[in-house]
Motif scaffolding. Structure first.
Motif: not given
Length: 189
Positions: A30-39, A175-184
């Motif tokens: 679910t987290v991965l499917s919500g990462m579309q913007a980051e990907l 995955l959660a921290f990957l989202v955080v890392a992309v944003r940072l």
């Protein structure tokens, strides 16, 4: 003890960890499917994700196995106290996790460039992998120690717990921290 008794004990110990692993896997998906913007923002990140997640399970699973062996051999005690062996094992796992994360970013970059694909800069991929590796490594180090020690104290074989739980925790927090890392990183770069 009969084979049936051994099998029943193994299922009793492993079933809760496997159920938690399935539920965690669904959450990670679910987290991965919500990462579309980051990907989309970081070309090549999706190629890097499986390698980054695999290293979490491998590195911290090995930490859990070392701790379980130390407990079984009486080399460490299941106490949340500073112990040189525990601290050294945790530091080695963190270092290996960070090195593997940055290596995954490097090899992703090289492979995508060689294939002529669009890819973010090596610095961006490496920074994202490093930040995600650091954050998830901190969580996984604590989680492994807690799972192994608490499981051992309650009479469970930590080897039966550590595999499914560490890989699941690694996937979810990775995955959660990957989202955080992309944003940072994208906010800094």
């Amino acid at each position: 003890m009969s084979i049936r008794d051994v099998a029943a004990d193994a299922y009793r110990e492993a079933a809760p960890a496997l159920v938690a692993s399935m539920i965690g896997g669904i959450f990670a998906g679910t987290v991965l499917s919500g990462m579309q913007a980051e990907l989309k923002a970081v070309p090549g990140l999706l190629v890097c994700v499986p390698a980054i997640l695999a290293t979490r399970g491998n590195v911290y699973g090995a930490l859990g196995a070392r701790l379980a062996t130390g407990l079984h051999q009486g080399l460490i005690q299941p106490a949340f106290e500073a112990d040189d062996r525990l601290l050294n094992a945790a530091a080695a796992a963190m270092a290996n996790g960070l090195i593997a994360s940055v290596a995954a970013a490097f090899f992703t970059f090289v492979a995508l460039v060689a294939l002529g694909r669009t890819v973010a800069s090596l610095g961006t991929l490496a920074a994202i992998a490093f930040v995600a590796g650091l954050l998830s490594g901190l969580v996984l180090t604590v989680a492994v120690v807690v799972v192994v020690f608490v499981g051992f104290r309650r009479g469970y074989n930590p080897d039966a717990l550590v595999g499914p739980l560490v890989t699941t925790i690694g996937d979810v927090f990775g995955l959660a921290f990957l989202v955080v890392a992309v944003r940072l990183v994208l906010g800094v770069v």
